[in-house]
Design a protein around this motif. Structure first.
Motif, PDB file in Angstrom:
ATOM      1  N   ASP A 193       0.807  -1.224   0.000  1.00  0.00           N
ATOM      2  CA  ASP A 193       0.000   0.000   0.000  1.00  0.00           C
ATOM      3  C   ASP A 193       0.838   1.272   0.000  1.00  0.00           C
ATOM      4  O   ASP A 193       0.307   2.362  -0.223  1.00  0.00           O
ATOM      5  CB  ASP A 193      -0.937   0.018   1.210  1.00  0.00           C
ATOM      6  N   THR A 194       2.137   1.169   0.267  1.00  0.00           N
ATOM      7  CA  THR A 194       2.983   2.368   0.231  1.00  0.00           C
ATOM      8  C   THR A 194       3.271   2.789  -1.210  1.00  0.00           C
ATOM      9  O   THR A 194       3.705   3.906  -1.445  1.00  0.00           O
ATOM     10  CB  THR A 194       4.319   2.146   0.972  1.00  0.00           C
ATOM     11  N   LEU A 195       3.044   1.908  -2.164  1.00  0.00           N
ATOM     12  CA  LEU A 195       3.211   2.234  -3.586  1.00  0.00           C
ATOM     13  C   LEU A 195       1.838   2.615  -4.117  1.00  0.00           C
ATOM     14  O   LEU A 195       1.069   1.786  -4.558  1.00  0.00           O
ATOM     15  CB  LEU A 195       3.776   1.033  -4.349  1.00  0.00           C
ATOM     16  N   ASP A 196       1.536   3.911  -4.072  1.00  0.00           N
ATOM     17  CA  ASP A 196       0.163   4.327  -4.329  1.00  0.00           C
ATOM     18  C   ASP A 196      -0.015   5.266  -5.520  1.00  0.00           C
ATOM     19  O   ASP A 196      -1.007   5.960  -5.606  1.00  0.00           O
ATOM     20  CB  ASP A 196      -0.432   4.956  -3.069  1.00  0.00           C
ATOM     21  N   ASP A 197       0.934   5.280  -6.449  1.00  0.00           N
ATOM     22  CA  ASP A 197       0.735   6.154  -7.597  1.00  0.00           C
ATOM     23  C   ASP A 197      -0.366   5.544  -8.482  1.00  0.00           C
ATOM     24  O   ASP A 197      -0.414   4.341  -8.713  1.00  0.00           O
ATOM     25  CB  ASP A 197       2.034   6.367  -8.374  1.00  0.00           C
ATOM     26  N   PRO A 198      -1.287   6.368  -8.979  1.00  0.00           N
ATOM     27  CA  PRO A 198      -2.462   5.861  -9.704  1.00  0.00           C
ATOM     28  C   PRO A 198      -2.123   5.052 -10.968  1.00  0.00           C
ATOM     29  O   PRO A 198      -2.853   4.139 -11.319  1.00  0.00           O
ATOM     30  CB  PRO A 198      -3.247   7.121 -10.081  1.00  0.00           C
ATOM     31  N   GLN A 240       5.270   2.791  -9.897  1.00  0.00           N
ATOM     32  CA  GLN A 240       6.148   2.320  -8.821  1.00  0.00           C
ATOM     33  C   GLN A 240       6.072   0.801  -8.691  1.00  0.00           C
ATOM     34  O   GLN A 240       7.091   0.130  -8.530  1.00  0.00           O
ATOM     35  CB  GLN A 240       5.768   2.981  -7.494  1.00  0.00           C
ATOM     36  N   ARG A 241       4.861   0.249  -8.778  1.00  0.00           N
ATOM     37  CA  ARG A 241       4.711  -1.199  -8.692  1.00  0.00           C
ATOM     38  C   ARG A 241       5.381  -1.884  -9.880  1.00  0.00           C
ATOM     39  O   ARG A 241       6.080  -2.887  -9.726  1.00  0.00           O
ATOM     40  CB  ARG A 241       3.234  -1.589  -8.628  1.00  0.00           C
ATOM     41  N   ILE A 242       5.146  -1.353 -11.050  1.00  0.00           N
ATOM     42  CA  ILE A 242       5.740  -1.946 -12.255  1.00  0.00           C
ATOM     43  C   ILE A 242       7.258  -1.903 -12.161  1.00  0.00           C
ATOM     44  O   ILE A 242       7.930  -2.902 -12.437  1.00  0.00           O
ATOM     45  CB  ILE A 242       5.240  -1.222 -13.519  1.00  0.00           C
TER      46      ILE A 242
END
Length: 97
Positions: A67-72, A76-78
């Protein structure tokens, strides 16, 4: 006249992403697997590969649940997933940012 074989350098991304590099890796991999099969250790190697694959998938799952990676757009996740893959020698030609 035979073409002189050029050994790729470790950081040679063009070789890593080339058809020749892919085919070389395939042929080398097949030869190594045949050697290990003949030596009777292939089952142990498959178990180690399965274990590592599970750890990679678990790390990707943790990244997706972070949940700390929250860019829409999920960049960041990718990016983090690509780092997980790259740290395990799994590269993508789509990683261009």
């Amino acid at each position: 006249m035979r073409e002189e074989l050029q050994v790729p350098q470790e950081d040679d991304l063009d070789f890593q992403l080339s058809a020749r590099g892919d085919m070389s890796a395939l042929v080398i991999g097949q030869a190594v697997l045949a050697y290990f099969r003949d030596a009777g250790v292939l089952k142990d190697i498959y178990a180690a590969v399965d274990s590592r694959a599970v750890r990679i998938v678990e790390e990707i799952q943790r990244t997706l649940d972070d949940d700390t990676l929250d860019d829409p757009e999920c960049f960041q996740r990718i990016e983090k997933i690509l780092r997980v893959l790259e740290s395990n020698w799994m590269y993508s030609s789509r990683h261009d940012w």
